[in-house]
Design a protein around this motif. Sequence first.
Motif, PDB file in Angstrom:
ATOM      1  N   ILE A   1       0.930  -1.192  -0.017  1.00 13.86           N
ATOM      2  CA  ILE A   1       0.053   0.121  -0.043  1.00 13.86           C
ATOM      3  C   ILE A   1       0.873   1.204   0.060  1.00 13.86           C
ATOM      4  O   ILE A   1       0.818   2.276  -0.571  1.00 13.86           O
ATOM      5  CB  ILE A   1      -0.944  -0.063   1.159  1.00 13.86           C
ATOM      6  CG1 ILE A   1      -2.007  -1.091   1.121  1.00 13.86           C
ATOM      7  CG2 ILE A   1      -1.592   1.255   1.392  1.00 13.86           C
ATOM      8  CD1 ILE A   1      -2.859  -1.549   2.377  1.00 13.86           C
ATOM      9  N   ARG A   2       1.816   1.303   0.605  1.00 12.85           N
ATOM     10  CA  ARG A   2       2.739   2.419   0.832  1.00 12.85           C
ATOM     11  C   ARG A   2       3.662   2.451  -0.362  1.00 12.85           C
ATOM     12  O   ARG A   2       3.682   3.850  -0.966  1.00 12.85           O
ATOM     13  CB  ARG A   2       3.883   2.161   1.747  1.00 12.85           C
ATOM     14  CG  ARG A   2       4.604   3.388   2.112  1.00 12.85           C
ATOM     15  CD  ARG A   2       5.908   3.147   3.062  1.00 12.85           C
ATOM     16  NE  ARG A   2       5.502   2.747   4.226  1.00 12.85           N
ATOM     17  CZ  ARG A   2       5.432   1.402   4.901  1.00 12.85           C
ATOM     18  NH1 ARG A   2       6.205   0.544   4.198  1.00 12.85           N
ATOM     19  NH2 ARG A   2       4.682   1.244   5.859  1.00 12.85           N
ATOM     20  N   ARG A   3       3.968   1.632  -1.210  1.00 13.45           N
ATOM     21  CA  ARG A   3       4.355   1.818  -2.522  1.00 13.45           C
ATOM     22  C   ARG A   3       3.553   2.314  -3.561  1.00 13.45           C
ATOM     23  O   ARG A   3       3.972   3.241  -4.313  1.00 13.45           O
ATOM     24  CB  ARG A   3       4.888   0.363  -2.975  1.00 13.45           C
ATOM     25  CG  ARG A   3       6.375  -0.128  -2.359  1.00 13.45           C
ATOM     26  CD  ARG A   3       7.031  -1.252  -2.970  1.00 13.45           C
ATOM     27  NE  ARG A   3       6.025  -2.314  -2.842  1.00 13.45           N
ATOM     28  CZ  ARG A   3       6.242  -3.143  -1.679  1.00 13.45           C
ATOM     29  NH1 ARG A   3       6.987  -2.844  -0.821  1.00 13.45           N
ATOM     30  NH2 ARG A   3       5.484  -4.326  -1.634  1.00 13.45           N
ATOM     31  N   TYR A   4       2.350   1.910  -3.450  1.00 10.46           N
ATOM     32  CA  TYR A   4       1.345   2.370  -4.200  1.00 10.46           C
ATOM     33  C   TYR A   4       1.087   4.198  -3.894  1.00 10.46           C
ATOM     34  O   TYR A   4       0.933   4.815  -4.858  1.00 10.46           O
ATOM     35  CB  TYR A   4      -0.228   1.904  -3.953  1.00 10.46           C
ATOM     36  CG  TYR A   4      -1.410   2.424  -4.434  1.00 10.46           C
ATOM     37  CD1 TYR A   4      -1.395   2.653  -5.824  1.00 10.46           C
ATOM     38  CD2 TYR A   4      -2.012   3.259  -3.632  1.00 10.46           C
ATOM     39  CE1 TYR A   4      -2.541   3.342  -6.579  1.00 10.46           C
ATOM     40  CE2 TYR A   4      -3.020   4.105  -4.222  1.00 10.46           C
ATOM     41  CZ  TYR A   4      -3.381   4.113  -5.634  1.00 10.46           C
ATOM     42  OH  TYR A   4      -4.284   4.883  -6.026  1.00 10.46           O
TER      43      TYR A   4
ATOM     44  N   GLY B   1      -9.161   3.462  -8.142  1.00 10.46           N
ATOM     45  CA  GLY B   1      -9.567   1.983  -7.757  1.00 10.46           C
ATOM     46  C   GLY B   1      -8.993   1.237  -6.636  1.00 10.46           C
ATOM     47  O   GLY B   1      -9.770   0.689  -5.781  1.00 10.46           O
ATOM     48  N   ARG B   2      -7.765   1.481  -6.297  1.00 12.38           N
ATOM     49  CA  ARG B   2      -6.849   0.946  -5.162  1.00 12.38           C
ATOM     50  C   ARG B   2      -7.535   1.376  -3.872  1.00 12.38           C
ATOM     51  O   ARG B   2      -7.654   0.714  -2.719  1.00 12.38           O
ATOM     52  CB  ARG B   2      -5.377   1.074  -5.331  1.00 12.38           C
ATOM     53  CG  ARG B   2      -4.652   0.234  -6.435  1.00 12.38           C
ATOM     54  CD  ARG B   2      -4.743  -1.069  -5.937  1.00 12.38           C
ATOM     55  NE  ARG B   2      -3.619  -1.226  -4.952  1.00 12.38           N
ATOM     56  CZ  ARG B   2      -2.492  -1.339  -4.988  1.00 12.38           C
ATOM     57  NH1 ARG B   2      -1.682  -1.003  -6.141  1.00 12.38           N
ATOM     58  NH2 ARG B   2      -1.893  -1.538  -3.810  1.00 12.38           N
TER      59      ARG B   2
ATOM     60  N   LEU C   1      -5.837   4.932   8.795  1.00 10.29           N
ATOM     61  CA  LEU C   1      -4.854   3.995   8.353  1.00 10.29           C
ATOM     62  C   LEU C   1      -3.453   4.430   8.238  1.00 10.29           C
ATOM     63  O   LEU C   1      -3.179   5.417   7.559  1.00 10.29           O
ATOM     64  CB  LEU C   1      -5.475   3.497   7.218  1.00 10.29           C
ATOM     65  CG  LEU C   1      -4.267   2.272   6.437  1.00 10.29           C
ATOM     66  CD1 LEU C   1      -4.249   1.214   7.685  1.00 10.29           C
ATOM     67  CD2 LEU C   1      -4.814   1.856   5.117  1.00 10.29           C
ATOM     68  N   ALA C   2      -2.748   4.070   9.204  1.00 10.36           N
ATOM     69  CA  ALA C   2      -1.293   4.347   9.234  1.00 10.36           C
ATOM     70  C   ALA C   2      -0.470   3.937   8.038  1.00 10.36           C
ATOM     71  O   ALA C   2      -0.322   2.600   7.995  1.00 10.36           O
ATOM     72  CB  ALA C   2      -0.556   4.238  10.647  1.00 10.36           C
ATOM     73  N   ILE C   3      -0.233   4.593   7.015  1.00  4.18           N
ATOM     74  CA  ILE C   3       0.616   4.218   5.822  1.00  4.18           C
ATOM     75  C   ILE C   3       2.222   4.288   6.370  1.00  4.18           C
ATOM     76  O   ILE C   3       2.725   3.224   5.993  1.00  4.18           O
ATOM     77  CB  ILE C   3       0.632   5.241   4.621  1.00  4.18           C
ATOM     78  CG1 ILE C   3      -1.020   5.348   4.264  1.00  4.18           C
ATOM     79  CG2 ILE C   3       1.333   4.736   3.445  1.00  4.18           C
ATOM     80  CD1 ILE C   3      -1.770   4.173   3.900  1.00  4.18           C
TER      81      ILE C   3
ATOM     82  N   ALA D   1       2.692   1.235  11.069  1.00  2.60           N
ATOM     83  CA  ALA D   1       2.158   1.032   9.834  1.00  2.60           C
ATOM     84  C   ALA D   1       1.221  -0.020   9.686  1.00  2.60           C
ATOM     85  O   ALA D   1       1.587  -0.939  10.106  1.00  2.60           O
ATOM     86  CB  ALA D   1       3.355   1.148   8.936  1.00  2.60           C
ATOM     87  N   GLY D   2       0.027   0.293   9.082  1.00  2.00           N
ATOM     88  CA  GLY D   2      -0.827  -1.264   8.997  1.00  2.00           C
ATOM     89  C   GLY D   2      -1.989  -1.080  10.283  1.00  2.00           C
ATOM     90  O   GLY D   2      -2.819  -2.085  10.184  1.00  2.00           O
ATOM     91  N   GLU D   3      -1.782  -0.102  11.285  1.00  4.25           N
ATOM     92  CA  GLU D   3      -2.743  -0.395  12.284  1.00  4.25           C
ATOM     93  C   GLU D   3      -3.700   0.944  12.066  1.00  4.25           C
ATOM     94  O   GLU D   3      -3.410   1.866  11.156  1.00  4.25           O
ATOM     95  CB  GLU D   3      -2.039   0.171  13.685  1.00  4.25           C
ATOM     96  CG  GLU D   3      -1.176  -1.095  14.210  1.00  4.25           C
ATOM     97  CD  GLU D   3      -0.477  -0.723  15.445  1.00  4.25           C
ATOM     98  OE1 GLU D   3      -0.183  -1.812  16.212  1.00  4.25           O
ATOM     99  OE2 GLU D   3      -0.476   0.370  15.899  1.00  4.25           O
ATOM    100  N   ILE D   4      -5.089   0.638  12.537  1.00  5.14           N
ATOM    101  CA  ILE D   4      -6.009   1.994  12.479  1.00  5.14           C
ATOM    102  C   ILE D   4      -6.322   2.348  13.731  1.00  5.14           C
ATOM    103  O   ILE D   4      -6.351   1.727  14.739  1.00  5.14           O
ATOM    104  CB  ILE D   4      -7.078   1.471  11.586  1.00  5.14           C
ATOM    105  CG1 ILE D   4      -7.558   0.240  12.355  1.00  5.14           C
ATOM    106  CG2 ILE D   4      -7.017   0.893  10.092  1.00  5.14           C
ATOM    107  CD1 ILE D   4      -9.152  -0.182  11.859  1.00  5.14           C
TER     108      ILE D   4
END
Length: 274
Positions: free
Chosen positions: A61-64, A90-91, A152-154, A208-211
Amino acid sequence: MEKPSFILSPEALRTVARDLRFHPSRVENPQLLTAAQLADFNRDGYLAGMRLFDANEIGEIRRYFDDLLARTLAAGGDSYSISSAHLRHGRVYDLLTHPRIVRYVADLLGDDVVGWGSHFFCKMPGDGKRVSWHQDASYWPFTPSMAVTVWLAIDDAAVENACMRFIPGSQWLGHLTYALTENDDSNVLNQVVPVDQLAPPVDNELAAGEISIHSDLLVHGSEANTSKRRRCGLTLRYCPVAVRAELGWNAKGVIVSGIDPAGHWGNPARPDNE
C-alpha cells in the motif's frame, strides 16, 4: 494561502440544518469489537491500535501511495490534496470497501453503512504544517452527526513525526465554538477549537498497518512534523445510510454494507484505473 477545495465555506454550511450532537453506538452484537471496546468508544470518542495489515501488505500500500504522491506533485498538487480519492483511484476504492475495515465500522454504526470520504494526510519531513484542534463534523454538510473516521497508518506515526492527538470525551460536548484561521499558512485547515478547558490530549501513536477510529465530534489535531521522517495516513470516512448529506456530498457515498432503502447516496462504481 487558499484553503483546500475540500473545505466548505462557513456561508455554505450555514444553509444546512444540522443535528450536531454525539450519538453513541447502540450496536448490541459486534463481530470484531468487544462490548468493552464499544463502551470505550462511547466514553472516549475513539478506538486505537487495531492491526489491519501485516508488514508486507502495508508495504505494498505504501509503494502505491508513493507513486500516487509522485504523480500528484508532478501535476502541481501537494501532499494534502489527494482527497475523495476513491472516486478516481480503484485501489483507494478497494480500501474504502475493504471487508475487515467495513466490519469494524459496522460494529460501531450498524449494518447499513456508507463510505463517503478518502483523504491522504501526508506530513512530509519538516513541512511545518499543523492540523489545528478541530471537529470533523464542523466541516461537513451532514445530519445527524454520526460519522466516523478510520485513520490507516501508511507510515509509522509517533510523537516524533506528528501523530494525531485526541481530546478524550470531547465528542459529548457537541459542536464547539471555533476561531477561523483563513490566513494562517501553517494550518492545513481553517478552524481552531480552544482546548484550554478540555481534558488533557492523548497521542495516537500507530504502527504502519494499524488503524484508529474516531467520532466526527471528537476534538483532535496534530502538530507540525519537524522530524526527518514522513508521516502519512489515509482517512476513510463512514456513516449510517440514514444520515443525510447536503450540497451534493451524497454523490460521494458508496454503500459498503447493507442497503440504502431511500436511495439517498450516489453509490458510484469502482473506478477502472489502478
